[in-house]
Design a protein around this motif. Structure first.
Motif, PDB file in Angstrom:
ATOM      1  N   CYS A   1     -83.379 -14.367 -27.721  1.00  0.00           N
ATOM      2  CA  CYS A   1     -84.715 -13.787 -27.936  1.00  0.00           C
ATOM      3  C   CYS A   1     -85.774 -14.750 -27.427  1.00  0.00           C
ATOM      4  O   CYS A   1     -85.539 -15.954 -27.339  1.00  0.00           O
ATOM      5  CB  CYS A   1     -84.978 -13.533 -29.423  1.00  0.00           C
ATOM      6  SG  CYS A   1     -83.810 -12.445 -30.248  1.00  0.00           S
ATOM      7  N   ASP A   2     -86.937 -14.211 -27.161  1.00  0.00           N
ATOM      8  CA  ASP A   2     -88.070 -15.021 -26.719  1.00  0.00           C
ATOM      9  C   ASP A   2     -89.310 -14.534 -27.458  1.00  0.00           C
ATOM     10  O   ASP A   2     -89.657 -13.346 -27.376  1.00  0.00           O
ATOM     11  CB  ASP A   2     -88.248 -14.873 -25.202  1.00  0.00           C
ATOM     12  CG  ASP A   2     -89.489 -15.567 -24.700  1.00  0.00           C
ATOM     13  OD1 ASP A   2     -89.515 -16.809 -24.680  1.00  0.00           O
ATOM     14  OD2 ASP A   2     -90.445 -14.859 -24.327  1.00  0.00           O
ATOM     15  N   GLU A   3     -89.983 -15.411 -28.189  1.00  0.00           N
ATOM     16  CA  GLU A   3     -91.085 -14.996 -29.052  1.00  0.00           C
ATOM     17  C   GLU A   3     -92.247 -14.342 -28.299  1.00  0.00           C
ATOM     18  O   GLU A   3     -92.723 -13.280 -28.716  1.00  0.00           O
ATOM     19  CB  GLU A   3     -91.593 -16.184 -29.880  1.00  0.00           C
ATOM     20  CG  GLU A   3     -92.610 -15.819 -30.939  1.00  0.00           C
ATOM     21  CD  GLU A   3     -92.049 -15.053 -32.125  1.00  0.00           C
ATOM     22  OE1 GLU A   3     -92.846 -14.592 -32.963  1.00  0.00           O
ATOM     23  OE2 GLU A   3     -90.809 -14.924 -32.225  1.00  0.00           O
ATOM     24  N   PRO A   4     -92.736 -14.906 -27.186  1.00  0.00           N
ATOM     25  CA  PRO A   4     -93.821 -14.225 -26.464  1.00  0.00           C
ATOM     26  C   PRO A   4     -93.412 -12.841 -25.964  1.00  0.00           C
ATOM     27  O   PRO A   4     -94.230 -11.906 -25.977  1.00  0.00           O
ATOM     28  CB  PRO A   4     -94.126 -15.179 -25.303  1.00  0.00           C
ATOM     29  CG  PRO A   4     -93.699 -16.524 -25.793  1.00  0.00           C
ATOM     30  CD  PRO A   4     -92.480 -16.258 -26.620  1.00  0.00           C
ATOM     31  N   THR A   5     -92.171 -12.701 -25.527  1.00  0.00           N
ATOM     32  CA  THR A   5     -91.679 -11.390 -25.100  1.00  0.00           C
ATOM     33  C   THR A   5     -91.687 -10.407 -26.264  1.00  0.00           C
ATOM     34  O   THR A   5     -92.120  -9.252 -26.123  1.00  0.00           O
ATOM     35  CB  THR A   5     -90.251 -11.518 -24.535  1.00  0.00           C
ATOM     36  OG1 THR A   5     -90.293 -12.297 -23.343  1.00  0.00           O
ATOM     37  CG2 THR A   5     -89.650 -10.155 -24.226  1.00  0.00           C
ATOM     38  N   LEU A   6     -91.210 -10.858 -27.415  1.00  0.00           N
ATOM     39  CA  LEU A   6     -91.194  -9.987 -28.594  1.00  0.00           C
ATOM     40  C   LEU A   6     -92.609  -9.634 -29.031  1.00  0.00           C
ATOM     41  O   LEU A   6     -92.869  -8.505 -29.460  1.00  0.00           O
ATOM     42  CB  LEU A   6     -90.445 -10.671 -29.738  1.00  0.00           C
ATOM     43  CG  LEU A   6     -88.936 -10.843 -29.547  1.00  0.00           C
ATOM     44  CD1 LEU A   6     -88.346 -11.587 -30.745  1.00  0.00           C
ATOM     45  CD2 LEU A   6     -88.242  -9.505 -29.358  1.00  0.00           C
ATOM     46  N   ALA A   7     -93.529 -10.587 -28.926  1.00  0.00           N
ATOM     47  CA  ALA A   7     -94.916 -10.313 -29.322  1.00  0.00           C
ATOM     48  C   ALA A   7     -95.528  -9.223 -28.444  1.00  0.00           C
ATOM     49  O   ALA A   7     -96.212  -8.316 -28.933  1.00  0.00           O
ATOM     50  CB  ALA A   7     -95.738 -11.589 -29.249  1.00  0.00           C
ATOM     51  N   ALA A   8     -95.284  -9.316 -27.142  1.00  0.00           N
ATOM     52  CA  ALA A   8     -95.812  -8.286 -26.234  1.00  0.00           C
ATOM     53  C   ALA A   8     -95.178  -6.933 -26.524  1.00  0.00           C
ATOM     54  O   ALA A   8     -95.858  -5.900 -26.549  1.00  0.00           O
ATOM     55  CB  ALA A   8     -95.560  -8.701 -24.786  1.00  0.00           C
ATOM     56  N   ALA A   9     -93.868  -6.914 -26.755  1.00  0.00           N
ATOM     57  CA  ALA A   9     -93.177  -5.662 -27.053  1.00  0.00           C
ATOM     58  C   ALA A   9     -93.612  -5.100 -28.398  1.00  0.00           C
ATOM     59  O   ALA A   9     -93.745  -3.872 -28.552  1.00  0.00           O
ATOM     60  CB  ALA A   9     -91.664  -5.888 -27.053  1.00  0.00           C
ATOM     61  N   HIS A  10     -93.841  -5.961 -29.354  1.00  0.00           N
ATOM     62  CA  HIS A  10     -94.309  -5.541 -30.679  1.00  0.00           C
ATOM     63  C   HIS A  10     -95.642  -4.810 -30.551  1.00  0.00           C
ATOM     64  O   HIS A  10     -95.848  -3.737 -31.134  1.00  0.00           O
ATOM     65  CB  HIS A  10     -94.442  -6.785 -31.564  1.00  0.00           C
ATOM     66  CG  HIS A  10     -94.856  -6.518 -32.967  1.00  0.00           C
ATOM     67  ND1 HIS A  10     -96.080  -6.917 -33.467  1.00  0.00           N
ATOM     68  CD2 HIS A  10     -94.215  -5.914 -33.997  1.00  0.00           C
ATOM     69  CE1 HIS A  10     -96.172  -6.568 -34.735  1.00  0.00           C
ATOM     70  NE2 HIS A  10     -95.059  -5.959 -35.087  1.00  0.00           N
TER      71      HIS A  10
END
Length: 203
Positions: A53-62
């Motif tokens: 997982c990658d936090e910035p990627t998850l933040a954008a997807a969220h």
């Protein structure tokens, strides 16, 4: 969509025991949410080190998820496991052909329906993930967690190598339940729209 979720006492106790067994406190918030819910869905702490997982990627997807990005599931089992959102699944209408599985055809049909910017949740069929990588679909996120001994590891490695925003895992493990759980983690995690954040900063 942002209504407070009521957590059942059994789920609360399950997460308490999970955190007593495995330390996830060092993980960033969205990464921790995804990892814990996947571990919880499979009762398998090994996912803590298996997930990528990658936090910035998850933040954008969220943000994309909570502002209306469509969700696509590769099979009905994944779609059934996703709460608070109806997922597009075109497997029932798909057909197989020379060099094309039903799952791959379903991915094509789904992309024709939703276009770019969708969140794809693939928990069963490596060929659906392989087809998605060929579609130039510009997804907001690909949760690529297909299970199996044939093609699963390879398709997930190809997903990571593609540079697309993704959640995946390294091993053969995966499946409908864990893929849906990863998406549900993003659905359940509180969302604070940017204009609300700006208002707080200016208050």
């Amino acid at each position: 969509m942002n209504q407070q979720r009521v957590v059942h006492p059994i789920e609360e106790e399950s997460f308490r025991r999970l955190r007593a067994r495995v330390d996830t406190s060092y993980l960033a918030p969205l990464t921790r949410a995804v990892v814990e819910r996947v571990v919880h869905s499979a009762a398998d702490p090994a996912y803590v080190t298996d997930l990528v997982c990658d936090e910035p990627t998850l933040a954008a997807a969220h943000g994309a998820l909570h502002t209306g990005a469509p969700v696509v599931a590769d099979v009905e089992m994944v779609a059934a496991g996703i709460t608070r959102r109806t997922a597009v699944c075109r497997l029932k209408e798909a057909v197989s052909g020379p060099g094309l599985t039903r799952s791959a055809h379903a991915a094509r049909l789904a992309y024709e329906q939703v276009g770019p910017g969708a969140i794809w949740v693939i928990g069963c069929a490596p060929t659906a993930l392989e087809e998605l990588l060929l579609l130039d679909a510009a997804p907001a996120l690909v949760i690529g967690l297909p299970v199996g001994f044939v093609g699963a590891v390879e398709s997930k490695a190809a997903l990571r190598e593609s540079g697309l925003p993704s959640v995946s895992n390294i091993s053969e493990k995966g499946g409908s339940a864990v893929a849906a759980a990863a998406l549900n983690a993003l659905l359940y995690h509180p969302y604070d729209p940017p204009h609300h954040q700006l208002a707080k900063e200016n208050a």
